[in-house]
Scaffold this active site. Sequence first.
Site, PDB file in Angstrom:
ATOM      1  N   GLU A 162       0.842  -1.188   0.000  1.00 15.00           N
ATOM      2  CA  GLU A 162       0.000   0.000   0.000  1.00 15.00           C
ATOM      3  C   GLU A 162       0.883   1.245   0.000  1.00 15.00           C
ATOM      4  O   GLU A 162       1.817   1.334   0.777  1.00 15.00           O
ATOM      5  CB  GLU A 162      -0.885  -0.032   1.263  1.00 15.00           C
ATOM      6  N   LYS A 221       8.460  -1.482  -2.254  1.00  9.85           N
ATOM      7  CA  LYS A 221       7.809  -0.745  -1.162  1.00  9.85           C
ATOM      8  C   LYS A 221       8.866  -0.163  -0.216  1.00  9.85           C
ATOM      9  O   LYS A 221       8.813   1.015   0.147  1.00  9.85           O
ATOM     10  CB  LYS A 221       6.869  -1.691  -0.407  1.00  9.85           C
ATOM     11  N   CYS A 277       5.889   4.441   8.970  1.00 10.69           N
ATOM     12  CA  CYS A 277       6.557   3.724   7.870  1.00 10.69           C
ATOM     13  C   CYS A 277       8.021   4.077   7.662  1.00 10.69           C
ATOM     14  O   CYS A 277       8.851   3.173   7.514  1.00 10.69           O
ATOM     15  CB  CYS A 277       5.813   3.989   6.570  1.00 10.69           C
TER      16      CYS A 277
HETATM   17  C1  UDX Z   1       4.551   7.413   3.864  1.00  8.14           C
HETATM   18  C2  UDX Z   1       4.620   7.358   2.329  1.00  8.14           C
HETATM   19  O1  UDX Z   1       4.462   8.682   1.805  1.00  8.14           O
HETATM   20  C3  UDX Z   1       3.521   6.443   1.784  1.00  8.14           C
HETATM   21  O2  UDX Z   1       3.634   6.316   0.380  1.00  8.14           O
HETATM   22  C4  UDX Z   1       3.669   5.071   2.445  1.00  8.14           C
HETATM   23  O3  UDX Z   1       2.627   4.212   2.013  1.00  8.14           O
HETATM   24  C5  UDX Z   1       3.642   5.193   3.951  1.00  8.14           C
HETATM   25  O4  UDX Z   1       4.651   6.101   4.396  1.00  8.14           O
HETATM   26  P1  UDX Z   1       3.030   8.674   5.657  1.00  8.14           P
HETATM   27  O5  UDX Z   1       4.053   8.223   6.633  1.00  8.14           O
HETATM   28  O6  UDX Z   1       1.594   8.417   5.951  1.00  8.14           O
HETATM   29  O7  UDX Z   1       3.310   8.001   4.220  1.00  8.14           O
HETATM   30  O8  UDX Z   1       3.181  10.258   5.430  1.00  8.14           O
HETATM   31  P2  UDX Z   1       4.179  11.203   4.579  1.00  8.14           P
HETATM   32  O9  UDX Z   1       3.352  12.242   3.936  1.00  8.14           O
HETATM   33  O10 UDX Z   1       5.059  10.429   3.687  1.00  8.14           O
HETATM   34  O11 UDX Z   1       5.037  11.920   5.726  1.00  8.14           O
HETATM   35  C6  UDX Z   1       5.956  11.215   6.540  1.00  8.14           C
HETATM   36  C7  UDX Z   1       6.693  12.184   7.443  1.00  8.14           C
HETATM   37  O12 UDX Z   1       7.584  13.009   6.708  1.00  8.14           O
HETATM   38  C8  UDX Z   1       5.774  13.139   8.204  1.00  8.14           C
HETATM   39  O13 UDX Z   1       6.251  13.317   9.517  1.00  8.14           O
HETATM   40  C9  UDX Z   1       5.893  14.419   7.411  1.00  8.14           C
HETATM   41  O14 UDX Z   1       5.572  15.557   8.156  1.00  8.14           O
HETATM   42  C10 UDX Z   1       7.363  14.372   7.010  1.00  8.14           C
HETATM   43  N1  UDX Z   1       7.685  15.174   5.829  1.00  8.14           N
HETATM   44  C11 UDX Z   1       7.103  14.897   4.620  1.00  8.14           C
HETATM   45  C12 UDX Z   1       8.645  16.198   5.922  1.00  8.14           C
HETATM   46  O15 UDX Z   1       9.194  16.437   6.998  1.00  8.14           O
HETATM   47  N2  UDX Z   1       8.957  16.911   4.801  1.00  8.14           N
HETATM   48  C13 UDX Z   1       8.396  16.661   3.578  1.00  8.14           C
HETATM   49  O16 UDX Z   1       8.755  17.345   2.602  1.00  8.14           O
HETATM   50  C14 UDX Z   1       7.437  15.627   3.485  1.00  8.14           C
END
Ligand code: UDX
Length: 493
Positions: A162, A221, A277
């Site tokens: 996913e 993944k 993740c």
């Molecule tokens: C992530 C992946 O994006 C997704 O494809 C996978 O299925 C699961 O892991 P998620 O953890 O839900 O998703 O959120 P994501 O938007 O990726 O953000 C992860 C972390 O990185 C958050 O703490 C977010 O605030 C941080 N982040 C994200 C940053 O600090 N800077 C960015 O530019 C983007």
Amino acid sequence: MVVTNICCVGAGYVGGPTCSVIAAKCPDIRVTVVDLSQQRIDAWNSDDFNLPIYEPGLKDVVKECRGRNLFFSTNIDEAINAADIIFISVNTPTKTYGLGKGRAPDLKYIEAAARRIANIATGNKIVVEKSTVPVKAAESIHRILFANTTNGVRFQVLSNPEFLAEGSAINDLMNPDRVLIGGEQSSSGLRAVEELSWVYEHWIPKEKIIKTNTWSSELSKLAANAFLAQRISSINAMSAVCEATGADVGEVAHAIGTDSRLGPKFLQASLGFGGSCFQKDVLNLVYLCEALNLPEVAAYWQQVIDMNDYQRRRFANKVIGCLFNTVTDKTITILGFAFKKNTGDTRESSSIYMCKYLMDEGARLHIYDPQVAQEQIIADLTHRDISEKSERGKFKMATTLETETEWEKVSKLVKIYNNPYEALEGAHAFVVCTEWDEFKELDYLRIYNSMLKPAFAFDGRRILDHDSLKNIGFHVETVGHKTTLKDFLPITP
Ligand code: UDX
Ligand code: ADP
């Protein structure tokens, strides 16, 4: 096989939204999501749709489908038996004990689910691993199923990771960049891949459905999450250089992001990434590389995690440094506890680390988050795995006494609020840890007047209007921008 019935084992952040969208898009398929937790299932079934997870748009999808072709149940055996396809969407946290502690994923929930399927199933099934798993997990699931089946039932195991991100899960599921299905390269394996593909073809164009062998799918993944996490660690590494030189990391991100080879996404410097993740999957990759005797590759990816630890610690040190090198008995308001906006999930949230570091220095914390429940915040701050975690993700075992001490410390130092203005009253400083939109709309003049002076604003997400905060009188600090004497003077137009 014509797919008419899907069962999903695990009604969490992955299983719940994924199956709700499948039910919405495939009215001809009956979808049953099962879980061991009666409380979770009751919440999914609640009359007022008070669902166990907060995800924008999810409630509407559940309202549309629940009772029609979407069901939530604890009757796991019945649902497994009726299903043509079984998704395994159980949790795979990082191990906190034994071999691979702090790095390898804990597969005990996956294994328990596989054993249950093997014991219960009386007809042929396609078993789909949806949870993030290590490469070759499908093979292990297959062996468990095969070794525990006596009545001639045949299983095909597929990998269908996913890619949804929390906070935008419904849109990610409705309009994914791609769907990835990995299967055994045999005629029955390829047939199973086609059957699962048919489910997705209800709403996703065929060209977006990528079919690979099982190991490529499993590794993709881990690789996707490692590459995304690496981008954040890279821009965070640049933020440290910016703070030392006078460059601004927002300007640098914009300048490099316009290169079409790089692209603008995932270049938002922050106080460190969180979520269930990124850390887990990169550690999983590191562990895999070590097991494969690829120490250089393992060390390369470990740096992504080390940089994230460094960034969290660095921002906490900035807060302490600016507050005249001592935060003991000072009140610091933490704005945001979730690991990102639009979710109530706190797993691996950088807020937890920020709070922990500040509590270690004796700071009093006022915490406000629009979605995270008070019990969750207390659990995260007292939980052994966080409170006892040392630098670089290594764990030390806590004794009961130590855990009790954590409880005492948290109850003495932490207050949780339902209202941001109350949380900020009388504070020496606030720290934005989550990028919730509502933080941009707060009345900062009112806040300034209610805080102690000098009033400090630490923007760990770079979301606030720093010029207007400075004009009000705040001392503003952020990630990736050097504060100079000029920053203390009011801005003249
Ligand atoms: C992530 C992946 O994006 C997704 O494809 C996978 O299925 C699961 O892991 P998620 O953890 O839900 O998703 O959120 P994501 O938007 O990726 O953000 C992860 C972390 O990185 C958050 O703490 C977010 O605030 C941080 N982040 C994200 C940053 O600090 N800077 C960015 O530019 C983007
Ligand atoms: P994720 O983010 O991967 O979806 P969650 O922790 O949100 O993880 O959800 C996983 C769910 O799986 C939990 O609700 C848990 O109760 C459930 N679960 C774990 N093991 C089993 C099992 N053997 N059978 C059914 N449900 C399970």
